[in-house]
Structures are given as structure tokens and as C-alpha cells.
Design an enzyme around this catalytic site. Structure first.
Site, PDB file in Angstrom:
ATOM      1  N   ALA A 158      32.098  68.961  30.339  1.00 29.54           N
ATOM      2  CA  ALA A 158      32.896  68.298  30.047  1.00 29.54           C
ATOM      3  C   ALA A 158      34.257  68.068  29.902  1.00 29.54           C
ATOM      4  O   ALA A 158      34.615  69.336  29.617  1.00 29.54           O
ATOM      5  CB  ALA A 158      32.229  68.367  28.366  1.00 29.54           C
ATOM      6  N   LYS A 159      35.061  66.992  30.160  1.00 29.65           N
ATOM      7  CA  LYS A 159      36.034  67.104  29.418  1.00 29.65           C
ATOM      8  C   LYS A 159      36.996  66.970  27.881  1.00 29.65           C
ATOM      9  O   LYS A 159      36.669  66.239  27.376  1.00 29.65           O
ATOM     10  CB  LYS A 159      36.919  66.144  30.075  1.00 29.65           C
ATOM     11  N   ALA A 160      36.154  68.608  27.522  1.00 29.02           N
ATOM     12  CA  ALA A 160      36.030  68.470  26.248  1.00 29.02           C
ATOM     13  C   ALA A 160      37.797  68.779  25.567  1.00 29.02           C
ATOM     14  O   ALA A 160      38.285  70.247  26.407  1.00 29.02           O
ATOM     15  CB  ALA A 160      34.948  69.571  25.840  1.00 29.02           C
ATOM     16  N   TYR A 164      40.656  72.615  27.321  1.00 30.62           N
ATOM     17  CA  TYR A 164      42.366  73.057  27.963  1.00 30.62           C
ATOM     18  C   TYR A 164      42.753  73.914  27.685  1.00 30.62           C
ATOM     19  O   TYR A 164      43.497  74.736  28.483  1.00 30.62           O
ATOM     20  CB  TYR A 164      42.408  71.387  27.618  1.00 30.62           C
TER      21      TYR A 164
END
Ligand code: PPE
Length: 308
Positions: A158-160, A164
Site C-alpha cells: 500500500a502506498k500509505a 513514509y
């Protein structure tokens, strides 16, 4: 990199003025990192701006939301149109586009299922992420002491937003050490990815890239484009688990990402990669990629979403 304000931001179905695109300080995602986002680029082409692989980015955004059990009030078609609408309103011919799905104001506490789901699309002009010199001469990369989260701890597919924190820690460490970018390993010591880029090395004329799911790297859309381009240029591409020393033995190395684009790696851990100059395969792929995104290569026309 500073943001240059543009005129409008799309928020929950309508365009609002840039200065008015505000949220409450008790917004759920701000406290727990429970948002998902995309990074997309639009490039200037001979016939106006074109968004690169818009559909693929929006699909990944909704897949990321699904992984986090966030029910987006907007589907693929509406979100694609939101991007086009924001781009048209901006009058820009090239920009970086940042759609975000986040949990809004009203509920607090770790259960995210009670929260409202909000969506925004912002965009602004953004130059070379790792610098023009990086694109041309190559960057200095350092293996990070921060490892990529184990996929059993965080869903790396998931690009959550919360994911980051890991990338930021690694980026700061690399910059403070005088490097341009960090490369993260898995908890098992395999190469995973950069803080915002996928990894490729070239050895004996063959491109090698880590298997994303196994190493907990994002399924990059730029990497996917680069694999198609590499095949079209006649190169073999293999997925391979790479150890740190494999990096030192690479003839060429480059990173790929929407923001970063295709960036040669000149040095890894203070060792020259090949001659220390961008290699021929890297350069051929980079040149074809830039031709593709700018609509100069008809083979890749289907990747462009043209906005009148
Ligand atoms: N890995 C990570 C961790 C990542 O964040 C990106 C994109 C990629 C790989 C490459 O994916 P793709 O863009 O689909 O090729 N990073 C985005 C955010 C960077 C940022 O600083 O923010 C991007 O490039 O837009």
C-alpha cells in the site's frame, strides 16, 4: 523541495482555491498516518499536457485504500476526472499530481472504520526530484541503516502515508551523510528499494530488479514502464533477490519512480558503479522513457492520458 502554489485543489468533489484547501488539526490521518496517496506526473507533449499512466495510478490508489479498509467515496472514473479537472484548471502543461485519500475529522481513536473518508487532488510544477545533475551524471546512493518494514508489520504494497516515516528516516540519514539517496534492505538483508524509488542493476547486459512482493517494495509504475521499454530495446529483465555485494558488482545501476523518473546511480556506498558515469543501457532506457512520457514515441501512446 518547495511547493509552488497553483490556483485550485480538488477536495471532495469540487475545486477550491489553493489557500482554502485546509483541514482540521484533529483530522484522523494526521494523527495515525492512515492515508493513502499517489504521485503522478503530467508532461508537456506536442498536443498539450498528458498525464502518464493515470489509470494505473488511480487503480493503485484504490488498491492501497482497499488494503487499509478505507472506502473511497469516489471510484476510478471520478478520480481520473478529478485529476483532469484539476490539471485543466491549473493551466499547467507539466506538473506533479498528488491525490490523497485520508480519514477526516470527527472520530478519534485507533478504529479507522468510524471515520469519514476524504479525498483531495493537488498539483504543482515539480522539477527533477533528485536534481538535474542527478538525472544527467548519476547520484550517490548509500545503503541505509533503516531497514524496510517487514510486510508482516506494515502492508508495504500500500502506498500509505504512515509508511513514509521509514523513508523519511532513511532519507535524512543519507542526506546528513552527504549522499543523495538511501537504499533500504529487508530485515533479511536483501535489497528492497529507495526511499521513493525502485531499484535496477545491470550485470553482463541483463537487468535485475528485486521481486517487489518478496522484499516489501512498492509495485512501481515507472519500473513497470521501464521493463516494457527494456524488452522493446532488446534487453533481458529478471527479478532477482540482491545482496549488498551484488550492488558493488553491478556494471550499471539506476532508480525509477514517478517523482525521480529514471536516475542513474554513480556511486553506491562510496564505490563507483561501473565507470562512475551513467552506463549505456541506463542511458538508452532513460532516453526512451523521457521520449515516452513526452509523447515523442508512438509505441507508448497508450500510456498517455491527454487533457485538452
Ligand atoms: N517505492 C517507493 C517507496 C515509492 O514511494 C515510489 C514512488 C516508488 C517505489 C516508485 O513508484 P512509481 O512512482 O509508481 O514508479 N514514490 C512517489 C512519492 C515520492 C515522494 O517523495 O513523495 C513518487 O515518485 O511520486
Amino acid at each position: 523541495m518547495p511547493i509552488t502554489p497553483t490556483n485550485k485543489i480538488w477536495m471532495d468533489g469540487s475545486l477550491v482555491d489553493w489557500e482554502d484547501a485546509k483541514i482540521h488539526v484533529l483530522t484522523h490521518s494526521l494523527h495515525y498516518g492512515t492515508g493513502v496517496f499517489e504521485g503522478i506526473r503530467a508532461y508537456e507533449t506536442a498536443t498539450g499536457p498528458a498525464v502518464f499512466r493515470l489509470h494505473d495510478h488511480i487503480e493503485r490508489l484504490l488498491r492501497s485504500a482497499h488494503i487499509l479498509s478505507m472506502a473511497s467515496p469516489y471510484g476510478v472514473v471520478e478520480l481520473e476526472e478529478a485529476v483532469r479537472e484539476t490539471l485543466r484548471a491549473s493551466g499547467l502543461s507539466a506538473c506533479y499530481i498528488r491525490p490523497l485519500i485520508y480519514l477526516g475529522y470527527g472520530e478519534m481513536g485507533l478504529n479507522p472504520l468510524l471515520s469519514t473518508v476524504n479525498v483531495s487532488v493537488a498539483l504543482w510544477p515539480w522539477g527533477a526530484y533528485l536534481g538535474d545533475e542527478g538525472i544527467e551524471q548519476g547520484i550517490r546512493l548509500k545503503v541505509s541503516s533503516w531497514v524496510r518494514p517487514d510486510p508482516r508489520s506494515l502492508p508495504t504494497a500500500a502506498k500509505a502515508t504512515g509508511m513514509y516515516i521509514n523513508s523519511s528516516l532513511a532519507k535524512v540519514e543519507a542526506l546528513r551523510g552527504g549522499y543523495d539517496e538511501a537504499l533500504m534492505m529487508t530485515t533479511d538483508g536483501y535489497c528492497a528499494e529507495g526511499t521513493g524509488e525502485n531499484l535496477f542493476i545491470v550485470r553482463d547486459g541483463v537487468l535485475l530488479t528485486p521481486p517487489n512482493s518478496a522484499v516489501g517494495a512498492l509495485e512501481g509504475i515507472t519500473a513497470n514502464s521501464v521493463i516494457t521499454i527494456a524488452h522493446d530495446l532488446g534487453y533481458e529483465v529478471k527479478e532477482a533477490l540482491l545482496r549488498r555485494a551484488d550492488l558493488y558488482l553491478a556494471d550499471e545501476m539506476f532508480l525509477t519512480g514517478t517523482a525521480a523518473e529514471v536516475v542513474p546511480v554513480a556511486e553506491i556506498d562510496d564505490r563507483k558503479v561501473g565507470t562512475g558515469k551513467p552506463g549505456p543501457i541506463t542511458q538508452a532506457i532513460q532516453k526512451t522513457y523521457f521520449g515516452a512520457v513526452r509523447g515523442e514515441d508512438k509505441r507508448y501512446e497508450s500510456w498517455l492520458d491527454r487533457v485538452e
